[in-house]
Design a protein around this motif. Structure first.
Motif, PDB file in Angstrom:
ATOM      1  N   MET A   1       0.345  -1.419  -0.283  1.00  0.00           N
ATOM      2  CA  MET A   1       0.162  -0.034   0.275  1.00  0.00           C
ATOM      3  C   MET A   1       1.356   1.242  -0.172  1.00  0.00           C
ATOM      4  SD  MET A   1      -1.906  -2.338   1.107  1.00  0.00           S
ATOM      5  CE  MET A   1      -1.524  -2.821   2.628  1.00  0.00           C
ATOM      6  N   THR A   2       0.376   2.277  -0.381  1.00  0.00           N
ATOM      7  CA  THR A   2       0.813   3.875  -0.641  1.00  0.00           C
ATOM      8  C   THR A   2       0.586   4.738   0.388  1.00  0.00           C
ATOM      9  OG1 THR A   2      -0.571   4.775  -1.726  1.00  0.00           O
ATOM     10  CG2 THR A   2       1.437   2.943  -3.047  1.00  0.00           C
ATOM     11  N   ASP A   3       0.792   5.047   0.694  1.00  0.00           N
ATOM     12  CA  ASP A   3       0.026   6.566   1.377  1.00  0.00           C
ATOM     13  C   ASP A   3      -1.173   6.957   1.141  1.00  0.00           C
ATOM     14  OD1 ASP A   3       0.602   8.036  -0.965  1.00  0.00           O
ATOM     15  OD2 ASP A   3       0.832  10.219  -0.202  1.00  0.00           O
ATOM     16  N   GLN A   4      -2.130   7.384   1.183  1.00  0.00           N
ATOM     17  CA  GLN A   4      -3.669   7.425   1.055  1.00  0.00           C
ATOM     18  C   GLN A   4      -3.697   8.264  -0.375  1.00  0.00           C
ATOM     19  OE1 GLN A   4      -6.013   7.974   4.488  1.00  0.00           O
ATOM     20  NE2 GLN A   4      -6.032   6.048   4.946  1.00  0.00           N
ATOM     21  N   SER A   5      -3.075   9.021  -0.708  1.00  0.00           N
ATOM     22  CA  SER A   5      -2.825  10.152  -1.497  1.00  0.00           C
ATOM     23  C   SER A   5      -2.657   9.021  -2.760  1.00  0.00           C
ATOM     24  CB  SER A   5      -2.320  11.663  -1.082  1.00  0.00           C
ATOM     25  OG  SER A   5      -0.911  10.790  -0.926  1.00  0.00           O
ATOM     26  N   GLY A   6      -1.955   8.283  -2.425  1.00  0.00           N
ATOM     27  CA  GLY A   6      -1.236   7.595  -3.895  1.00  0.00           C
ATOM     28  C   GLY A   6      -0.020   8.870  -4.658  1.00  0.00           C
ATOM     29  N   ASN A   7      -0.129   9.956  -4.043  1.00  0.00           N
ATOM     30  CA  ASN A   7       1.156  11.005  -4.336  1.00  0.00           C
ATOM     31  C   ASN A   7       2.353  10.382  -3.776  1.00  0.00           C
ATOM     32  OD1 ASN A   7      -0.328  12.174  -5.923  1.00  0.00           O
ATOM     33  ND2 ASN A   7      -0.878  13.304  -3.882  1.00  0.00           N
ATOM     34  N   LEU A   8       2.761   8.912  -3.114  1.00  0.00           N
ATOM     35  CA  LEU A   8       4.346   9.003  -2.956  1.00  0.00           C
ATOM     36  C   LEU A   8       5.179   8.474  -3.688  1.00  0.00           C
ATOM     37  CD1 LEU A   8       6.462   8.316   0.048  1.00  0.00           C
ATOM     38  CD2 LEU A   8       5.296   6.180  -0.659  1.00  0.00           C
ATOM     39  N   PHE A   9       6.484   8.989  -3.963  1.00  0.00           N
ATOM     40  CA  PHE A   9       7.546   8.883  -4.563  1.00  0.00           C
ATOM     41  C   PHE A   9       8.666   8.475  -3.812  1.00  0.00           C
ATOM     42  CE2 PHE A   9       9.342   9.978  -8.933  1.00  0.00           C
ATOM     43  CZ  PHE A   9       9.944   8.558  -9.846  1.00  0.00           C
ATOM     44  N   ARG A  10       9.042   7.113  -3.718  1.00  0.00           N
ATOM     45  CA  ARG A  10      10.171   6.562  -2.691  1.00  0.00           C
ATOM     46  C   ARG A  10      11.089   5.390  -3.573  1.00  0.00           C
ATOM     47  NH1 ARG A  10       8.437   5.791   3.103  1.00  0.00           N
ATOM     48  NH2 ARG A  10       7.391   3.774   1.888  1.00  0.00           N
ATOM     49  N   VAL A  11      11.962   6.044  -3.205  1.00  0.00           N
ATOM     50  CA  VAL A  11      13.451   4.675  -4.252  1.00  0.00           C
ATOM     51  C   VAL A  11      13.856   3.953  -3.045  1.00  0.00           C
ATOM     52  CG1 VAL A  11      15.047   4.627  -5.207  1.00  0.00           C
ATOM     53  CG2 VAL A  11      13.641   6.063  -6.253  1.00  0.00           C
ATOM     54  N   THR A  12      14.281   2.707  -2.719  1.00  0.00           N
ATOM     55  CA  THR A  12      14.813   2.522  -1.296  1.00  0.00           C
ATOM     56  C   THR A  12      15.673   1.313  -1.701  1.00  0.00           C
ATOM     57  OG1 THR A  12      12.668   2.325   0.191  1.00  0.00           O
ATOM     58  CG2 THR A  12      14.498   1.048   0.339  1.00  0.00           C
ATOM     59  N   LEU A  13      17.169   1.495  -1.681  1.00  0.00           N
ATOM     60  CA  LEU A  13      17.757   0.425  -2.202  1.00  0.00           C
ATOM     61  C   LEU A  13      18.026  -0.587  -1.349  1.00  0.00           C
ATOM     62  CD1 LEU A  13      20.927   3.039  -2.598  1.00  0.00           C
ATOM     63  CD2 LEU A  13      19.147   2.860  -4.131  1.00  0.00           C
ATOM     64  N   LEU A  14      17.689  -1.952  -1.641  1.00  0.00           N
ATOM     65  CA  LEU A  14      17.062  -3.159  -0.766  1.00  0.00           C
ATOM     66  C   LEU A  14      18.839  -3.459  -0.982  1.00  0.00           C
ATOM     67  CD1 LEU A  14      14.490  -4.796  -2.986  1.00  0.00           C
ATOM     68  CD2 LEU A  14      14.630  -3.146  -0.644  1.00  0.00           C
ATOM     69  N   GLY A  15      19.456  -3.296  -1.690  1.00  0.00           N
ATOM     70  CA  GLY A  15      21.076  -4.164  -1.940  1.00  0.00           C
ATOM     71  C   GLY A  15      21.476  -2.646  -3.326  1.00  0.00           C
ATOM     72  N   THR A  16      22.316  -3.214  -2.391  1.00  0.00           N
ATOM     73  CA  THR A  16      23.898  -1.470  -2.842  1.00  0.00           C
ATOM     74  C   THR A  16      25.266  -2.338  -3.197  1.00  0.00           C
ATOM     75  OG1 THR A  16      24.885  -1.125  -0.954  1.00  0.00           O
ATOM     76  CG2 THR A  16      22.831  -0.029  -1.406  1.00  0.00           C
ATOM     77  N   GLY A  17      25.152  -3.858  -3.371  1.00  0.00           N
ATOM     78  CA  GLY A  17      26.060  -4.119  -3.388  1.00  0.00           C
ATOM     79  C   GLY A  17      26.206  -5.470  -4.906  1.00  0.00           C
ATOM     80  N   ALA A  18      27.239  -6.073  -4.719  1.00  0.00           N
ATOM     81  CA  ALA A  18      27.509  -6.066  -6.121  1.00  0.00           C
ATOM     82  C   ALA A  18      28.538  -8.193  -6.305  1.00  0.00           C
ATOM     83  CB  ALA A  18      28.541  -5.539  -7.310  1.00  0.00           C
ATOM     84  N   PRO A  19      28.474  -8.961  -6.877  1.00  0.00           N
ATOM     85  CA  PRO A  19      29.108 -10.224  -6.964  1.00  0.00           C
ATOM     86  C   PRO A  19      29.422 -10.942  -5.388  1.00  0.00           C
ATOM     87  CG  PRO A  19      29.546  -9.687  -8.767  1.00  0.00           C
ATOM     88  CD  PRO A  19      29.288  -8.207  -8.209  1.00  0.00           C
ATOM     89  N   PRO A  20      30.644  -9.980  -4.557  1.00  0.00           N
ATOM     90  CA  PRO A  20      31.442 -10.112  -3.473  1.00  0.00           C
ATOM     91  C   PRO A  20      29.918 -10.487  -2.518  1.00  0.00           C
ATOM     92  CG  PRO A  20      32.393  -8.691  -4.540  1.00  0.00           C
ATOM     93  CD  PRO A  20      31.117  -8.502  -5.112  1.00  0.00           C
ATOM     94  N   PRO A  21      30.039 -11.893  -2.060  1.00  0.00           N
ATOM     95  CA  PRO A  21      29.292 -12.700  -0.941  1.00  0.00           C
ATOM     96  C   PRO A  21      29.639 -11.621   0.685  1.00  0.00           C
ATOM     97  CG  PRO A  21      30.656 -13.871  -0.918  1.00  0.00           C
ATOM     98  CD  PRO A  21      31.048 -12.928  -2.162  1.00  0.00           C
TER      99      PRO A  21
END
Length: 293
Positions: A1-21
């Motif tokens: 669900m978004t905010d009730q106005s439907g105007n949300l614009f948000r970017v969340t970096l779930l993962g910022t890595g690369a191949p190294p584990p």
């Protein structure tokens, strides 16, 4: 669900890595909440865990976009897809999942259910089979999604010497915009598609000291990714309200802290080093919020 106005614009970096584990930076994956939609761009390792940390069930995800098919960008896909189907608070998906991506995406979505046929057969007795269905749309450069004022545009980028098609994405909504570079070296097409963007999330690589890889490997990698100096030139020409580094690929003694002074050789504007679960809200201003648990 978004905010009730439907105007949300948000970017969340779930993962910022690369191949190294490593544990502090999971694989590349980005959540974009825009209008009434929730999209995930790429699915590196740990994407499901990060999404659960945000208390967002996979049932709420509109669909997924792939920038390219390198394994570090897709190894978390099966976890999102299948764990997200399970009837628990972090899953509960009941609708088919749409996946946009380059050539080869349809093949992947066709064969994954074959690889997991036993799991699908067994769990379909308890969970809605529709929730595990995959639909693929292979893309070319241009608008690939448009609905209720949300527009997603794909554009080709330059993943150097790699023999695969790679895309970046621009998301526009309500007169605001965010660009995700995907994997690319310095690229004029990315600059063209990023002009006027409020947020530019760009990959980066750096090496220092006794790099673990040999010289030939580093040369190859430098053809495939952007140095902070190159990214700094991109930022200077685009002039986003905020530039953020993602997909940190560091070699030898290089650290995330080294990226800032190297970038400042060419760029003096707003800049942040991305970290997992960093949230970026795009409004009149672009603001960042670090995850507090």
């Amino acid at each position: 669900m978004t905010d009730q106005s439907g105007n949300l614009f948000r970017v969340t970096l779930l993962g910022t890595g690369a191949p190294p584990p490593v544990l502090e930076r999971f694989g590349p994956s980005t959540l974009v909440e825009v209008g009434k939609e929730r999209f995930i761009f790429d699915a590196g390792r740990g994407a499901m865990q990060r999404l659960n940390q945000l208390k967002i069930p996979f049932a709420d995800i509109t669909g997924m976009f792939l920038t390219h098919h390198h394994s570090d960008h897709v190894v978390g896909f099966t976890d999102l897809w299948l764990t997200g189907w399970i009837g628990r608070p972090w899953g509960n998906r009941t609708l088919p999942l749409k996946v946009w991506g380059p050539e080869g995406t349809a093949q992947m979505m066709l064969h994954l259910p074959l690889a997991f046929a036993t799991d699908l057969r067994v769990r379909s007795k308890n969970y809605p089979p529709e929730g595990a269905k995959l639909t693929a749309q292979e893309i070319s450069e241009g608008v690939v999604f448009e609905k209720d004022g949300v527009r997603v545009t794909a554009f080709e980028v330059d993943h150097g010497g790699e023999d695969l098609l790679a895309f970046g994405y621009r998301i526009d909504f309500g007169g605001r915009s965010a660009v995700l570079s995907g994997d690319t070296t310095f690229n004029e097409n990315l600059i063209r598609h990023s002009l006027g963007a409020d947020l530019l999330v760009h990959e980066v690589t750096a090496a220092a000291g006794n790099a673990a890889e040999n010289t030939e490997q580093l040369k190859r990698i430098s053809r495939n990714h952007a140095t902070p100096e190159q990214a700094g030139e991109v930022f200077t020409r685009v002039k986003p309200k905020l530039a953020v580094y993602n997909h940190l690929l560091l070699f030898g003694d290089a650290t995330a802290a080294d990226l800032i002074p190297a970038t400042r050789k060419h760029y003096t504007g707003p800049l942040e080093i991305g970290e997992d679960l960093l949230r970026i809200t795009i409004d009149d201003d672009v603001t960042t919020h670090r995850f507090a648990g």
